[in-house]
Design a protein around this motif. Structure first.
Motif, mmCIF file in Angstrom:
data_model
loop_
_atom_site.group_PDB
_atom_site.id
_atom_site.type_symbol
_atom_site.label_atom_id
_atom_site.label_comp_id
_atom_site.label_asym_id
_atom_site.label_seq_id
_atom_site.Cartn_x
_atom_site.Cartn_y
_atom_site.Cartn_z
ATOM 1 N N ASP A 150 2.281 1.732 -3.406
ATOM 2 C CA ASP A 150 1.262 2.284 -4.307
ATOM 3 C C ASP A 150 1.086 3.774 -4.070
ATOM 4 O O ASP A 150 0.932 4.577 -5.022
ATOM 5 C CB ASP A 150 -0.075 1.574 -4.090
ATOM 6 N N ALA A 151 1.083 4.172 -2.749
ATOM 7 C CA ALA A 151 0.944 5.603 -2.429
ATOM 8 C C ALA A 151 2.143 6.386 -2.966
ATOM 9 O O ALA A 151 1.990 7.504 -3.497
ATOM 10 C CB ALA A 151 0.830 5.775 -0.908
ATOM 11 N N GLU A 152 3.350 5.785 -2.807
ATOM 12 C CA GLU A 152 4.551 6.449 -3.302
ATOM 13 C C GLU A 152 4.512 6.585 -4.826
ATOM 14 O O GLU A 152 4.843 7.638 -5.402
ATOM 15 C CB GLU A 152 5.795 5.658 -2.877
ATOM 16 N N GLN B 88 2.109 9.268 -5.717
ATOM 17 C CA GLN B 88 2.680 10.586 -5.457
ATOM 18 C C GLN B 88 3.585 11.013 -6.617
ATOM 19 O O GLN B 88 3.501 12.137 -7.100
ATOM 20 C CB GLN B 88 3.469 10.564 -4.155
ATOM 21 N N TYR C 19 0.829 -1.206 0.000
ATOM 22 C CA TYR C 19 0.000 0.000 0.000
ATOM 23 C C TYR C 19 0.862 1.254 0.000
ATOM 24 O O TYR C 19 0.559 2.264 -0.678
ATOM 25 C CB TYR C 19 -0.906 0.006 1.229
ATOM 26 N N LEU D 238 3.379 9.043 5.520
ATOM 27 C CA LEU D 238 2.142 9.553 4.931
ATOM 28 C C LEU D 238 2.066 11.070 5.089
ATOM 29 O O LEU D 238 1.558 11.782 4.188
ATOM 30 C CB LEU D 238 0.939 8.885 5.600
ATOM 31 N N TYR E 135 -2.942 6.937 -2.761
ATOM 32 C CA TYR E 135 -2.575 7.516 -1.471
ATOM 33 C C TYR E 135 -3.810 7.645 -0.588
ATOM 34 O O TYR E 135 -3.793 7.300 0.590
ATOM 35 C CB TYR E 135 -1.924 8.876 -1.674
ATOM 36 N N GLY F 123 -5.048 4.199 0.223
ATOM 37 C CA GLY F 123 -4.020 3.437 0.926
ATOM 38 C C GLY F 123 -4.043 3.659 2.419
ATOM 39 O O GLY F 123 -3.729 2.757 3.215
ATOM 40 N N ARG F 124 -4.441 4.882 2.802
ATOM 41 C CA ARG F 124 -4.451 5.173 4.230
ATOM 42 C C ARG F 124 -5.434 4.278 4.977
ATOM 43 O O ARG F 124 -5.113 3.697 6.007
ATOM 44 C CB ARG F 124 -4.829 6.647 4.443
#
Length: 594
Positions: free
Chosen positions: A63-65, A68, A60, A122, A83, A86-87
């Motif tokens: 994926d957020a990175e 971004q 996760y 995050l 992002y 993902g949280r």
């Protein structure tokens, strides 16, 4: 045999208990092993879940990175979707990880550190895309923030890899435990099953032996039963039992026969049995049965039964209680037909009565012999003496010879009467035993023979005698007869020598004592130097009226030694004789020591 079977039953019972215990142990161990395997499987699954969730968290974050970076490059907000979602996904994974790590302190602490790093990462994401100048990626603040995010991401990756490495080690350990449990469980179960099989074989082998023993025992019991039936028939008795608890009777086959019936022809009850009892004995037997039920014992009782053909039989019964294997009191009884004994007893009573009559007649004869017969004999001898004194000159030589023969016959008659009286006295029942001085009795016997001893110059030597419990006048007569015999049958021209010895002997060491009733005996040995006798006649000389020599050679009636034997028998003793022609005779007397 019964003891062996009881031991085998105990052995089988023990085998049953052990087998049941083994089955319980097998079940418990199987349950434990399944539980351990299930637990190991659950732990492995738990470790996999932890690793998966950690990988998910890392995924996760990646994926957020990526989102971004896409947003930075394109400035398109659609790339912020990983992002934003993902949280929540990371939160869900952390919630699952907290549940999985509740019993693992190390993992819990590691997750706390990881959560702090993720929150910082995050926050760095959020700061990066919000502080990014429009289309200016070369801004120093942005670059610095972006680098910090990369450092945090590397730290998160290292933290997750460390946690995964720990879980992998734990996974390897649990895999080894799982394999060990999987290998140990079948081996243990196989061993226990093998023990069970061995116990079952031992039990089977014991059962097989027991069956063989039971079969042999049953055959022996059948033989014993048949032998018992035959024995009851031969000995004219039957058996019966009474179970006190159930108040039931059982009769043997021959007990029915004693009543004149076929075996098992009626129900074995007291009421049915009493129908065969003689009417005069029913009341008495009924009372005795009631006493038997009250005391659970039956002493000897006697009664009569009447067969259907009218024959009356005399029976005797006896019973004794015992406790059987079921802890029940049972009265075991025996009933015997004593009709023959009763008949024999009546015959014996008749014979005893006849013997009593004969004894009375014999007493009458003794009276006649001692008075009526002796009186005319004395008159004959008196008138012969007068005839010899007054008329001898008038008699011819032949008449004188006749008178001599009459005198000899009269003398023999007197001797015969005297000896018969002595023999009769030795048979009398009124025999009183007294502690007696045998030396005085012996001297009295010699005084009775004083004239004969003096006439023949007989030499008599003897040991000193101890006191004995005897019938005094009979022992004196015994000494008189033995001493008189030794002097009477002396050798021609030889002075009679008589020696009497005494000693105490053990019965089993003397040939002359047969079937002794005492252990010790007085042994009196009378030895003379007379004419002796052929030892072939050692037993015959004690027979009544038996003589080994012609009456013209030696006077006597043939009763003296019979009297000796009777006297010794009255004392429960023994007398033996041993002789050698022309060398003498030996008489041995054994008198018991009380």
């Amino acid at each position: 045999m019964i003891k062996t079977l009881s031991n085998n039953i105990s052995f089988l019972r023990t085998m049953l208990y052990i087998s049941a215990l083994v089955i319980l142990v097998v079940g418990a161990l199987t349950y434990r092993s399944i539980t351990e395997v299930t637990k190991s499987s659950e732990m492995i699954t738990h470790t996999y879940k932890v690793n998966v969730e950690l990988e998910q968290v890392l995924s996760y974050l990646k994926d957020a990175e990526t989102g971004q970076r896409g947003y930075i490059i394109t400035n398109d907000s659609i790339f912020l979707e990983p992002y934003i979602s993902g949280r929540s996904k990371i939160n869900n994974s952390f919630a699952e990880l907290k549940v999985l790590a509740k019993d693992n302190t190390t993992l819990t602490n590691s997750l706390k550190d990881l959560n702090l790093l993720i929150n910082k990462r995050l926050l760095a994401f959020q700061t990066s895309y919000r502080s990014l100048p429009k289309n200016d990626i070369d801004d120093p603040a942005f670059i610095q923030n972006f680098k910090n995010g990369r450092v945090l991401m590397d730290s998160i990756r290292d933290q997750i890899k460390g946690a995964i490495a720990i879980q992998n080690n734990l996974l390897n350990q649990r895999n080894n435990e799982y394999k060990s449990d999987l290998m140990a469980t079948p081996l243990l179960l196989f061993s226990l099953l093998l023990c069970s099989l061995l116990l079952m074989y031992a039990a089977y082998n014991s059962i097989y032996k027991n069956i063989k023993q039971l079969k042999a025992t049953n055959e022996e019991l059948e033989i014993f039963k048949e032998s018992t039936n035959q024995s009851e028939i031969v000995s004219k008795h039957g058996s019966w039992t009474w179970n006190v608890k159930t108040n039931t009777f059982t009769y043997s086959d021959n007990l029915y026969r004693l009543l004149g019936e076929q075996p098992q022809s009626f129900k074995p009850t007291i009421e049915n049995f009493l129908t065969y009892v003689h009417p005069e004995d029913v009341e008495q037997l009924s009372k005795q049965v009631e006493q038997m039920k009250e005391n659970v014992e039956l002493p000897y009782i006697y009664y009569r039964v009447v067969h259907k053909n009218g024959n009356v039989k005399h029976l005797k019964a006896y019973g004794k209680s015992l406790v059987n294997d079921e802890d029940e009191t049972v009265l075991l009884g025996t009933t015997a037909d004593i009709t023959d004994e009763i008949i024999s007893f009546k015959v014996l009573e008749e014979r005893n009565a006849e013997l009593e009559r004969n004894n009375k007649e014999l007493s009458s004869f003794n009276y006649v012999a001692s008075h009526d017969l002796q009186e005319p004999l004395r008159k004959i001898q008196t008138f012969l003496s007068r005839l010899e004194d007054e008329e001898v000159d008038k008699l011819s030589p032949k008449g004188i010879r006749y008178i001599d023969r009459i005198k000899n016959a009269a003398t023999r008659m007197r001797l015969l009467i005297d000896d018969l009286l002595q023999f009769s006295r030795s048979n009398k029942a009124d025999k009183v035993f007294e502690d007696s001085n045998i030396n005085l009795i012996f001297e009295a016997a010699k005084q009775d023979l004083a004239e004969v001893i003096s006439a023949e110059n007989a030499i008599i030597t003897s040991d000193a005698f101890p006191s004995m419990k005897v019938i005094p006048f009979q022992i004196q007569q015994l000494f008189v007869n033995l001493l008189g015999n030794a002097i009477k049958y002396k050798a021609e021209g030889v002075i009679p020598k008589i020696e009497i010895t005494h000693q105490v002997v053990e019965a089993d060491k003397e040939d002359g004592i047969t079937k002794p009733k005492n252990q010790f005996y007085h042994k009196l040995v009378f030895t003379d130097n007379g004419i002796g006798f052929d030892n072939t006649y050692a037993e015959q000389i004690f027979t009544l009226f038996n003589r080994l020599h012609n009456k013209d050679e030696y006077s006597g009636t043939g009763i003296g030694l019979s009297i000796c034997k009777k006297i010794v028998e009255n004392h429960k003793g023994y007398i033996t004789a041993k002789g050698e022609p022309n060398k003498g005779a030996t008489f041995t007397v054994f008198l018991p020591i009380d």
